[in-house]
Enzyme design. Structure first.
Site, PDB file in Angstrom:
ATOM      1  N   GLU A 133       0.804  -1.232   0.000  1.00  0.00           N
ATOM      2  CA  GLU A 133       0.000   0.000   0.000  1.00  0.00           C
ATOM      3  C   GLU A 133       0.835   1.279   0.000  1.00  0.00           C
ATOM      4  OE1 GLU A 133      -3.465  -2.470   2.458  1.00  0.00           O
ATOM      5  OE2 GLU A 133      -2.847  -0.486   3.195  1.00  0.00           O
ATOM      6  N   GLU A 238      -6.196 -10.714  -1.149  1.00  0.00           N
ATOM      7  CA  GLU A 238      -6.981 -10.465   0.070  1.00  0.00           C
ATOM      8  C   GLU A 238      -8.467 -10.347  -0.267  1.00  0.00           C
ATOM      9  OE1 GLU A 238      -3.325  -7.682   1.866  1.00  0.00           O
ATOM     10  OE2 GLU A 238      -5.404  -7.191   2.376  1.00  0.00           O
TER      11      GLU A 238
END
Ligand SMILES: OC[C@H]1CNC[C@@H](O)[C@@H]1O[C@@H]1O[C@H](CO)[C@@H](O[C@@H]2O[C@H](CO)[C@@H](O[C@@H]3O[C@H](CO)[C@@H](O)[C@H](O)[C@H]3O)[C@H](O)[C@H]2O)[C@H](O)[C@H]1O
Length: 348
Positions: A133, A238
């Site tokens: 991220e 995810e």
């Protein structure tokens, strides 16, 4: 008649594992993981805050248990995650007075952390989410402490340190909302820059925290294909599909505390209405059809948890909600989607 069997010639089917499951305390959960999944990743116990709480102290207890759990089940194990701005111990980037440490000190701390953790599981972990991220939705670099202190260079450094620690481990860049054009372009540029500098990167992880109306499957597909064109593998890392509304972060404290608002934000506290469950199944099936359509570029699809009660979605961004984002229900029973995926896989 298991996901693992049905998908074995297509791609790895994985799940995030929590410490109760890895320790065997949650027997039912551990059993479903062993039976249904060919790959695992630790939901929390390998993150720097959990595994390296103080500069001179590591806590490998839960991570060791997690890796042993995967080896016992003959599963492919992914390390999550070496460099991330969240669940990051405070000492890592700031000194005792709260000031940013110098670039030299941060490089040393990153190298020590990555080398120590990666070397401990050398040859036992197939690949690592090296950086997680690092970009904003518009493609700008996220202004994390790593970026503040080292600029863009912290990412190539992290990949170099990880490669030196285990030259055979695969190395991944992982992020969310990867169907957004800004982030897509930034990640493609990152991969090309790393490759131009001869720095190893093996795959891009698209987290896949999706909703009933976002992202468009066509935009998600566009990113999968664009990432594959850079020459790296693509993984869904995810995956979960929420059915409850996303609270509006700009709503005032008074409204968000109101009973009405909480009720609106938690519409299915007891069970999911049949028509909503049907729509959810169709949407999740559409994603798996997309992954099966592109099984030549997708090497792993990992769900961010086994069963609905395991999911972070029940407590984010509001605590105590009831979501239904995963493939197994709150009694670890397979939902109808599991059978659908198995049938789809048989067709492809
Ligand atoms: O946010 C969802 C994804 C997004 N992508 C990256 C991926 O790593 C992330 O996973 C989620 O990442 C979240 C943190 O950002 C995790 O949530 C943390 O999960 C941790 C371990 O359970 C929690 O820490 C525990 O908190 C307890 C009480 O608050 C303490 O008693 C425990 O000591 C502490 O370990 C944190 O509060 C909680 O915030 C979720 O379980 C986990 O599913």
């Amino acid at each position: 008649n298991t996901l693992k069997e049905a998908l074995k010639d297509k791609f790895l089917i994985g799940t995030a594992v929590n410490t109760l499951q890895a320790s065997g305390k949650d027997k039912a959960g551990a059993e479903v993981i062993r039976e249904q999944f060919s790959a695992i990743v630790a939901e929390n116990c390998m993150k720097s805050q959990e595994i390296h709480p103080e500069e001179n102290r590591y806590n490998f207890t839960q991570a060791d248990e997690f890796v042993a759990f995967g080896e016992k089940n003959d599963q492919t194990i992914t390390g999550h995650t070496l460099i991330w701005h969240t669940q990051l111990s405070r000492w890592f980037c700031v000194d005792k007075d709260g000031k940013n440490v110098s670039p030299e000190i941060l490089k040393k701390r990153m190298k020590d952390h990555i080398t120590t953790v990666v070397k401990r599981y050398k040859g036992r972990i197939k690949g690592w989410d090296v950086v997680n991220e690092a970009f904003e939705d518009d493609g700008e670099y996220r202004k994390t402490k790593f970026y503040e202190i080292l600029g863009e260079e912290y990412i190539p450094l992290a990949f170099q340190y990880a490669h030196e620690a285990d030259p055979n481990a695969e190395l991944y860049y992982n992020d969310y909302s990867m169907a957004l054009p800004g982030r897509r372009a930034a990640v493609i540029k990152l991969v090309k820059d790393l490759k131009k500098r001869g720095i190893r990167i093996d795959a891009i992880g698209m987290q896949g925290h999706v909703g009933m109306d976002y992202p468009k499957i066509s935009e998600f597909e566009k990113s999968m294909l664009a990432f594959a064109e850079t020459g790296v593998k693509v993984m869904i890392t995810e995956l979960d599909l929420t059915v409850i509304p996303s609270p509006n972060p700009n709503i005032g404290a008074e409204v968000s505390a109101s009973f009405e608002y909480k009720k609106e934000m938690n519409p299915y506290p007891k069970e999911l209405p049949a028509e909503v469950a049907k729509a959810w199944t169709a949407r999740m099936n559409d994603f798996f059809r997309l992954f099966l359509k592109h099984q030549d570029i997708i090497t792993r699809v990992t769900l961010w948890g086994v069963a609905d009660h395991n999911s972070w979605r029940n407590d984010w961004p509001m605590n105590g909600r009831t979501d239904y984002p995963l493939l197994f229900d709150r009694n670890y029973r397979p939902k109808p989607i599991v059978d659908l995926i198995i049938k789809e896989a048989a067709r492809k």
